[in-house]
Structures are given as C-alpha cells and as structure tokens.
Design a protein around this motif. Structure first.
Motif, PDB file in Angstrom:
ATOM      1  N   PRO A  80       0.823  -1.208   0.000  1.00 33.56           N
ATOM      2  CA  PRO A  80       0.000   0.000   0.000  1.00 33.56           C
ATOM      3  C   PRO A  80       0.854   1.254   0.000  1.00 33.56           C
ATOM      4  CG  PRO A  80      -0.046  -1.051   2.158  1.00 33.56           C
ATOM      5  CD  PRO A  80       0.721  -1.956   1.266  1.00 33.56           C
ATOM      6  N   VAL A  81       0.239   2.352  -0.414  1.00 32.62           N
ATOM      7  CA  VAL A  81       0.867   3.657  -0.331  1.00 32.62           C
ATOM      8  C   VAL A  81      -0.051   4.584   0.459  1.00 32.62           C
ATOM      9  CG1 VAL A  81       2.159   3.415  -2.474  1.00 32.62           C
ATOM     10  CG2 VAL A  81      -0.130   4.420  -2.525  1.00 32.62           C
ATOM     11  N   VAL A  82       0.499   5.693   0.909  1.00 29.84           N
ATOM     12  CA  VAL A  82      -0.236   6.662   1.718  1.00 29.84           C
ATOM     13  C   VAL A  82      -0.809   7.741   0.814  1.00 29.84           C
ATOM     14  CG1 VAL A  82      -0.063   8.381   3.558  1.00 29.84           C
ATOM     15  CG2 VAL A  82       1.241   6.239   3.711  1.00 29.84           C
ATOM     16  N   LEU A  83      -2.099   7.991   0.952  1.00 26.30           N
ATOM     17  CA  LEU A  83      -2.722   9.173   0.357  1.00 26.30           C
ATOM     18  C   LEU A  83      -2.621  10.281   1.388  1.00 26.30           C
ATOM     19  CD1 LEU A  83      -4.439  10.696  -1.756  1.00 26.30           C
ATOM     20  CD2 LEU A  83      -6.468   9.672  -0.684  1.00 26.30           C
ATOM     21  N   MET A  84      -1.827  11.312   1.087  1.00 22.15           N
ATOM     22  CA  MET A  84      -1.494  12.344   2.052  1.00 22.15           C
ATOM     23  C   MET A  84      -2.365  13.570   1.817  1.00 22.15           C
ATOM     24  SD  MET A  84       0.062  15.226   3.169  1.00 22.15           S
ATOM     25  CE  MET A  84       0.934  15.854   1.727  1.00 22.15           C
ATOM     26  N   GLY A  85      -3.333  13.777   2.704  1.00 17.54           N
ATOM     27  CA  GLY A  85      -4.224  14.921   2.613  1.00 17.54           C
ATOM     28  C   GLY A  85      -4.133  15.824   3.819  1.00 17.54           C
ATOM     29  N   GLN A  86      -2.937  15.944   4.394  1.00 14.55           N
ATOM     30  CA  GLN A  86      -2.716  16.822   5.540  1.00 14.55           C
ATOM     31  C   GLN A  86      -1.960  18.059   5.082  1.00 14.55           C
ATOM     32  OE1 GLN A  86      -3.596  16.899   9.045  1.00 14.55           O
ATOM     33  NE2 GLN A  86      -2.927  18.917   8.379  1.00 14.55           N
ATOM     34  N   GLY A  87      -2.647  19.206   5.040  1.00 16.05           N
ATOM     35  CA  GLY A  87      -1.992  20.436   4.632  1.00 16.05           C
ATOM     36  C   GLY A  87      -1.082  20.995   5.707  1.00 16.05           C
ATOM     37  N   PRO A  88      -0.143  21.868   5.327  1.00 18.65           N
ATOM     38  CA  PRO A  88       0.834  22.423   6.257  1.00 18.65           C
ATOM     39  C   PRO A  88       0.328  23.686   6.937  1.00 18.65           C
ATOM     40  CG  PRO A  88       1.367  23.139   4.065  1.00 18.65           C
ATOM     41  CD  PRO A  88       0.146  22.248   3.927  1.00 18.65           C
ATOM     42  N   ALA A  89       1.144  24.186   7.855  1.00 19.30           N
ATOM     43  CA  ALA A  89       0.876  25.473   8.500  1.00 19.30           C
ATOM     44  C   ALA A  89       1.083  26.603   7.494  1.00 19.30           C
ATOM     45  CB  ALA A  89       1.801  25.665   9.692  1.00 19.30           C
ATOM     46  N   PRO A  90       0.225  27.614   7.527  1.00 24.78           N
ATOM     47  CA  PRO A  90       0.406  28.759   6.631  1.00 24.78           C
ATOM     48  C   PRO A  90       1.710  29.506   6.916  1.00 24.78           C
ATOM     49  CG  PRO A  90      -1.800  28.751   7.610  1.00 24.78           C
ATOM     50  CD  PRO A  90      -0.999  27.723   8.341  1.00 24.78           C
ATOM     51  N   ALA A  91       2.112  30.339   5.963  1.00 27.03           N
ATOM     52  CA  ALA A  91       3.340  31.118   6.121  1.00 27.03           C
ATOM     53  C   ALA A  91       3.264  32.056   7.318  1.00 27.03           C
ATOM     54  CB  ALA A  91       3.617  31.909   4.841  1.00 27.03           C
ATOM     55  N   GLY A  92       2.056  32.544   7.633  1.00 25.48           N
ATOM     56  CA  GLY A  92       1.911  33.471   8.754  1.00 25.48           C
ATOM     57  C   GLY A  92       1.702  32.809  10.095  1.00 25.48           C
ATOM     58  N   ALA A  93       1.709  31.476  10.148  1.00 21.68           N
ATOM     59  CA  ALA A  93       1.491  30.754  11.409  1.00 21.68           C
ATOM     60  C   ALA A  93       2.837  30.332  11.981  1.00 21.68           C
ATOM     61  CB  ALA A  93       0.603  29.530  11.173  1.00 21.68           C
ATOM     62  N   SER A  94       3.440  31.209  12.737  1.00 18.76           N
ATOM     63  CA  SER A  94       4.734  30.931  13.354  1.00 18.76           C
ATOM     64  C   SER A  94       4.613  31.013  14.865  1.00 18.76           C
ATOM     65  CB  SER A  94       5.787  31.935  12.885  1.00 18.76           C
ATOM     66  OG  SER A  94       5.469  33.241  13.352  1.00 18.76           O
ATOM     67  N   ILE A  95       5.578  30.439  15.544  1.00 19.93           N
ATOM     68  CA  ILE A  95       5.609  30.517  17.007  1.00 19.93           C
ATOM     69  C   ILE A  95       5.625  31.976  17.448  1.00 19.93           C
ATOM     70  CG2 ILE A  95       7.021  30.034  19.047  1.00 19.93           C
ATOM     71  CD1 ILE A  95       7.929  27.459  17.640  1.00 19.93           C
ATOM     72  N   GLU A  96       6.454  32.781  16.798  1.00 22.07           N
ATOM     73  CA  GLU A  96       6.585  34.180  17.189  1.00 22.07           C
ATOM     74  C   GLU A  96       5.266  34.932  17.007  1.00 22.07           C
ATOM     75  OE1 GLU A  96       8.483  32.591  14.991  1.00 22.07           O
ATOM     76  OE2 GLU A  96      10.266  32.245  16.247  1.00 22.07           O
ATOM     77  N   ALA A  97       4.586  34.678  15.885  1.00 25.64           N
ATOM     78  CA  ALA A  97       3.346  35.398  15.602  1.00 25.64           C
ATOM     79  C   ALA A  97       2.271  35.079  16.630  1.00 25.64           C
ATOM     80  CB  ALA A  97       2.862  35.048  14.193  1.00 25.64           C
ATOM     81  N   LEU A  98       2.183  33.819  17.041  1.00 28.03           N
ATOM     82  CA  LEU A  98       1.161  33.455  18.020  1.00 28.03           C
ATOM     83  C   LEU A  98       1.543  33.900  19.419  1.00 28.03           C
ATOM     84  CD1 LEU A  98       0.138  31.818  15.560  1.00 28.03           C
ATOM     85  CD2 LEU A  98      -0.657  30.094  17.193  1.00 28.03           C
ATOM     86  N   ARG A  99       2.809  33.851  19.742  1.00 24.75           N
ATOM     87  CA  ARG A  99       3.229  34.308  21.076  1.00 24.75           C
ATOM     88  C   ARG A  99       3.043  35.819  21.219  1.00 24.75           C
ATOM     89  NH1 ARG A  99       4.844  31.326  24.906  1.00 24.75           N
ATOM     90  NH2 ARG A  99       5.497  29.156  24.608  1.00 24.75           N
ATOM     91  N   GLU A 100       3.173  36.541  20.121  1.00 24.57           N
ATOM     92  CA  GLU A 100       2.907  37.983  20.176  1.00 24.57           C
ATOM     93  C   GLU A 100       1.456  38.270  20.520  1.00 24.57           C
ATOM     94  OE1 GLU A 100       4.149  39.561  16.457  1.00 24.57           O
ATOM     95  OE2 GLU A 100       6.306  39.399  16.908  1.00 24.57           O
ATOM     96  N   ARG A 101       0.596  37.310  20.307  1.00 29.58           N
ATOM     97  CA  ARG A 101      -0.813  37.449  20.692  1.00 29.58           C
ATOM     98  C   ARG A 101      -1.070  36.980  22.121  1.00 29.58           C
ATOM     99  NH1 ARG A 101      -4.168  38.924  16.972  1.00 29.58           N
ATOM    100  NH2 ARG A 101      -3.465  39.019  14.808  1.00 29.58           N
ATOM    101  N   GLY A 102      -0.015  36.671  22.848  1.00 30.72           N
ATOM    102  CA  GLY A 102      -0.151  36.251  24.233  1.00 30.72           C
ATOM    103  C   GLY A 102      -0.527  34.798  24.396  1.00 30.72           C
ATOM    104  N   LEU A 103      -0.339  33.997  23.375  1.00 33.58           N
ATOM    105  CA  LEU A 103      -0.728  32.586  23.417  1.00 33.58           C
ATOM    106  C   LEU A 103       0.465  31.711  23.779  1.00 33.58           C
ATOM    107  CD1 LEU A 103      -2.846  32.528  20.134  1.00 33.58           C
ATOM    108  CD2 LEU A 103      -3.735  32.544  22.479  1.00 33.58           C
ATOM    109  N   ASP A 104       0.209  30.675  24.595  1.00 32.73           N
ATOM    110  CA  ASP A 104       1.241  29.669  24.824  1.00 32.73           C
ATOM    111  C   ASP A 104       0.849  28.327  24.224  1.00 32.73           C
ATOM    112  OD1 ASP A 104      -0.773  29.006  26.562  1.00 32.73           O
ATOM    113  OD2 ASP A 104       0.507  28.814  28.332  1.00 32.73           O
ATOM    114  N   LEU A 105      -0.370  28.238  23.679  1.00 30.86           N
ATOM    115  CA  LEU A 105      -0.838  27.077  22.921  1.00 30.86           C
ATOM    116  C   LEU A 105      -1.610  27.581  21.710  1.00 30.86           C
ATOM    117  CD1 LEU A 105      -2.333  24.741  25.702  1.00 30.86           C
ATOM    118  CD2 LEU A 105      -0.189  24.360  24.454  1.00 30.86           C
ATOM    119  N   VAL A 106      -1.630  26.787  20.654  1.00 33.21           N
ATOM    120  CA  VAL A 106      -2.507  27.096  19.533  1.00 33.21           C
ATOM    121  C   VAL A 106      -3.939  26.805  19.978  1.00 33.21           C
ATOM    122  CG1 VAL A 106      -3.101  26.590  17.141  1.00 33.21           C
ATOM    123  CG2 VAL A 106      -0.704  26.467  17.892  1.00 33.21           C
TER     124      VAL A 106
END
Length: 593
Positions: A80-106
């Motif tokens: 068998p092979v894997v059908l991969m339908g899991q998209g990645p994080a957007p370019a604007g979704a970074s640790i720094e960007a979310l922490r600037e919003r005061g978040l410690d978890l997504v």
C-alpha cells in the motif's frame, strides 16, 4: 485459541462475500460506497463518493475544510501507499506570531488554528489516479443529501447544543447554518446545506466541459483551491472568538493554498506474527502502533490478551512507552525520529525491559537514535508541571472538541482502501457564508516551543492523530481504522491482537470490551495529560479493574459500550471478502455481498 474466548453474544455477524465490502462510521456513507460498487465502480470510486457524503452527514466529525490520511492498495500491487491529505501550516502561522498574541498554545477552535485544508484535494487526487468514474457521478450522492436533506444524527445534535451559546454570541454564521430556527435541532431533524451543495455542483461543472477525465478532475481541484477555499481564508481574517477566549484573525492566505497539493507517499511497515503492518510516517502517530506490536511480538499469547488482568496491564504499559516516544520524537521535521531507529531490535529490547508488573507514573521517552528526548511542559489541573501528579481540569472531550470519521472498502478486484478523514468540524471555526462549511484546527496539535519535531513551523504539517492501518500476509489483506484522536491506534491494537493472535472473528474483536491509557500528552487543546490514567469499558470485568487498580492504575469506568469505534474490511486467504463495523453509538455499519 489461547486468548479468553469471546462472549457468545456478538452484536452482528462478520459479513462475508465475493463481490465487495464497505464499512464506515455512518450507515449512509457505507450505503453510498456499496451503491457505487454495485454500479460498477471500484473501491476508490466508492470511497470518494462516501467521503463527500460523510462531509454532509457527519459534520461534527469531519468537513471539507479538514484533512485526510489514507492507505490504498490498488489491485495487483505488492504494498500500500499513503494518500497524504494533511496540509501544512500557513506562512503566517509561526511561534513568534502566536506568542505575540499572548498565546502559549494554539487555540483548539478558531481560524488561527487552520492548516491548509487537504481532504478535498486528496479525495480528488485519488479519484483522478485510481478511480474510474466521472466527478459529477461521484458527487451526486453528497449533492443530493446536502440539497434535499438528511436526518441529523444524535451526536451532531448534541455537539450543536454544546456550542449553541458560542454560535449565538460570537459565530452568527454558524448559528444561521446549524440553528436556522434559533433553536438546537433535535436528533433526526431533516437538515440541509444548500450552500455546500452549490460548491460541489461548481466542482462537477468545472470537470464536465473537459473531454479528458483526469484533466476535468484537475480543473475541479483548481476551482476548489483557487476559488472556494480563498473565500474561507478571507472570511476568517476578520477577528473572531477562539478557544482561548480572545478574538484573533486567521492567517491562511491564497498563496498558502495555491502552493500546496495532496500527494502519495510510501508507507512505513513492521512485521508481527507473520503479517506486515503498514502505517503512515512520523508526521502521524501511526508508527507508535508498529512499535507497540514489535514490543509484544515475543511475549506469550496469554500475556497480551486484553481481556485478562495481566494482558490489560501489559497493553496500558506498552502504550505509555510508545506514546512517550511519539510525544518526544514524532513530527514533520528533519529532527523527527527515523522509523528504522524507532523499530531497531536493540532499541525495542531496551524499551520492552521497562514493562513490569506495576503501573508506571512518568512519561518515559527513550533515545532511539542516541539523542536526548525533549518534551514540552506537561499540563495538569495545577498548570504546567514536570512531575507525574495531578489530573486535568478540563473534560478530555472538551466542550468544542471534534472527533473523526473512518471508512474502509475492498472490491472484487482486490482494490483496498482504509481512510480516516477528520477536521473542519462544525465547531472548529465560524461557518463561511455561501460555502456551508468552516476550516479546521489541526494546528492545535503543534507546540509553540522551538526545537521540537512537532513545533509550529510555516510550511510544515502538524503531527496528526489520523492513523488508518493496512495489513497483508500473502493473499490476505486487512484494512481498518477508528475515530478517537489519541485513542485511534489504542483502540485498533486490542482488535488486532484478538484477530491475529486470539483467533476472534473481526466483528467479535470489534465488539469486545476495550481500554486505553490517558497517560500521554493530549494532541488537542488544552494539551493536558493524566498520569497513571486508564479508561476501560465496564464489560472488561470487575476482576480486571481491581487488578489494574492494585497495580497502581487510576481507572475510570466509561460504561459498557463507550470506547473503540473500529471498522474493518478484508480478504481471507481463500479470497473470500469480509466486513465488520463498530456497534457503539448505533451509527457505524458494514455492508457487502
């Protein structure tokens, strides 16, 4: 048989036949898949048609804005092979960007947690490369149910009731879609989603004018990624309420969408008792099941019987070890563990030696390739801790948490698929006007800490819990899977042991009482863990529960029929096809002939 014999009572027989078998978490999707087989389609045509129906009839468990992992084996191929339908994080979704919003978890709900939606593109890719039907015929089933209506299942009604206030106060577009009268719909209310029907009709229309079938499907893929999904991304850029209690804008862009597409990739595998077991790679939790089976390979059959005190304890302890390795080493990153190192005999022997007669209290990742494991802070009711004490304050199901669907199909030619679609739940983020669906929240499975294989990283896939399974032995094949988040492989493992070692019929194994550990880092917001925690179905018996408690497990009884939602299809050595499905919840069915 050296396992405890199954109870004489079984909820239904294991189905057998020669034409085709379909099984899923919802009877309408199962019936759709079988209808396609009856009309001459192959297993992949059937699975794609059923998958779009699942978007409509199980909107609290998956949606078009979600994701997908599948294992497929076309007839005549060896692996068998894997059908991969899991998209990645957007370019604007970074640790720094979310922490600037005061978040410690997504956050667990809201557009900020949206990865690139991968499910629809993956299904269309599968249809293009391995199906035979035209797209309009495939989508006709889902379009009919979305436009003409279907009875709302009880689970969806309950989910809407849990988030009704959120919808009314903060997500009015979701309230308009799911509570059009202003009240929570009762189970079996006929509900419609004409907006999503229109979206699907636009995909079918894009494919119709193109003479070449494959080019037509690609035209529909372009409409989906370049026209439909950008509307969702733009809508969610308006700040809206998230699970953390704050209002944030989403960061998904058109560029993120156009820069990605679904794909096929090799599976990883291990052997167990003469079978080859196939999973997706360490961007999923799949290799943990391979590691668990390798740990148990040499033990006496009686030691791994889930129905006995010793067997139940052994399963819990083995799974603690493999999920500790998952939590330390799995992810879509260069520093994720190599599967060969994870399954190396020396390392497996080292891990196996840690299983003794008492419940282990700590999270104990190993060092499969010699590096020191790194774990994020573990959260219990007292907040972030490193000691193995305490209980979570939040119900592990969570008020706005979703779950997952699963479907399996095998046809008379030998084409086989095991697929687990999820995400994009109706409670994930606000419904997009004119589209009839919302975007998913898979980024909640990433960490806002640099240097971990599952850290939030633009362009990287979040480590998903979606984990279908396929097994082969000569001419025999098994395709199986389960909803359940972190429990998906934990619920598949007892079924596999009962079938492969204990001699159970597949339906007997699915019906049998099951259990799982909660002593792992939860993959979903708010990312808690329960040291020593074990959850069991009451039918496992008082003797087993007392023995587990004596060994130090903190046991929670979940009810007689509460855990494990496995479905499966397969082919016996003599070529006979079979199917079986979970009876819990009175929703999953298998059908075939």
């Amino acid at each position: 048989m050296t396992f405890t014999p199954p109870a004489a009572f079984s909820t239904r027989p294991t189905l057998r036949g020669t034409f085709g078998m379909s099984a899923s978490t919802h009877w309408t999707a199962t019936a759709t898949a079988q209808s396609v087989l009856e009309r001459g389609g192959n297993a992949f045509d059937a699975a794609v048609a059923a998958a779009f129906v699942l978007h409509v009839v199980e909107p609290h468990l998956n949606g078009p804005g979600g994701d997908l992992v599948a294992l497929i084996r076309p007839a005549g191929t060896a692996e068998p092979v894997v059908l991969m339908g899991q998209g990645p994080a957007p370019a604007g979704a970074s640790i720094e960007a979310l922490r600037e919003r005061g978040l410690d978890l997504v956050p667990g709900a809201g557009g900020l947690a949206a990865a690139v939606p991968g499910a629809v593109d993956a299904w269309l890719l599968l249809l293009r490369d391995h199906g035979t039907w035209d797209l309009a015929d495939i989508l006709a089933y889902a379009i009919g149910y979305a436009r003409d209506g279907h009875p709302l299942v009880a689970g969806a009604a309950v989910t809407i009731s849990r988030v009704a206030d959120l919808f009314r106060e903060h997500w009015p577009t979701s309230s308009d879609l799911w509570m059009p009268t202003g009240s929570v719909p009762a189970p079996n209310t006929v509900v419609r989603n004409p907006a999503y029907a229109t979206v699907l009709e636009s995909l079918a229309a894009a494919a119709l004018p193109v003479d070449d079938r494959c080019e037509g499907i690609d035209a529909a893929r372009h409409v989906w990624m370049a026209e439909a999904l950008p509307r969702a991304a733009e809508f969610l850029r308006t700040p809206h309420r998230h699970a953390d209690g704050g209002d944030h804008p989403g960061v998904l862009t058109v560029e993120d969408l156009l820069g990605w597409s679904a794909s096929f990739e090799p599976a990883v595998s291990a052997t167990f008792r003469g079978w080859r077991v196939f999973k997706a790679g360490t961007w999923t939790q799949g290799p943990a099941l391979l590691q668990a089976l390798r740990l148990m390979e040499p033990w006496a059959d009686a030691r791994i019987d889930p129905s006995t005190p010793e067997g139940a304890h052994t399963l819990l302890e083995v799974q603690k070890l493999v999920y500790a390795d998952r939590d330390a080493w799995f992810g879509d990153a260069d520093d994720a563990v190599d599967v060969d190192a994870l399954l190396a005999e020396e390392y497996i022997d080292e891990r196996r030696a840690l299983v003794d007669g008492t419940a282990s209290a700590g999270l104990r990742p190993g060092s499969p390739d010699g590096r020191t494991p790194a774990l994020p802070p573990l959260r219990t009711e007292a907040g972030p801790v490193t000691a193995a004490t305490g209980e979570p304050t939040v119900d592990r199901r969570g008020q706005t948490r979703g779950d997952t669907c699963h479907l399996d199909v095998v046809d008379r030619w030998g084409n086989t698929i095991s697929a687990t679609p999820s995400g994009g739940w109706l409670q994930s983020s606000p419904s997009v006007p004119g589209l009839g669906f919302c975007l998913g929240t898979r980024l909640q499975a990433t960490w806002l800490l640099p240097g971990h294989p599952a850290s939030l990283t633009p362009g990287r896939r979040p480590r998903t819990t979606l984990t279908p399974t396929m097994l082969t032995r000569g001419a025999e094949i098994i395709a199986m899977g389960s909803p359940g988040g972190d429990q998906q492989d934990q619920w598949q493992l007892p079924v596999l042991l009962r079938v492969l070692v204990g001699g159970y019929e597949p339906q007997q194994a699915i019906d049998a009482p099951t259990l799982h550990t909660t002593a792992l880092a939860d993959s979903f917001w708010p990312r808690t863990w329960t040291p020593l925690g074990a959850v069991v179905e009451d039918r496992i018996g008082d003797d087993v529960v007392r023995d587990l408690e004596r060994r130090g497990h903190r046991v929670r009884r979940a009810g007689d029929w509460a855990l494990g939602r496995v479905s499966a299809v397969g082919r016996d050595a003599d070529g006979l096809l079979w199917g079986a499905a979970n009876p819990r919840g009175m929703q999953g069915y298998a059908v075939g002939r």
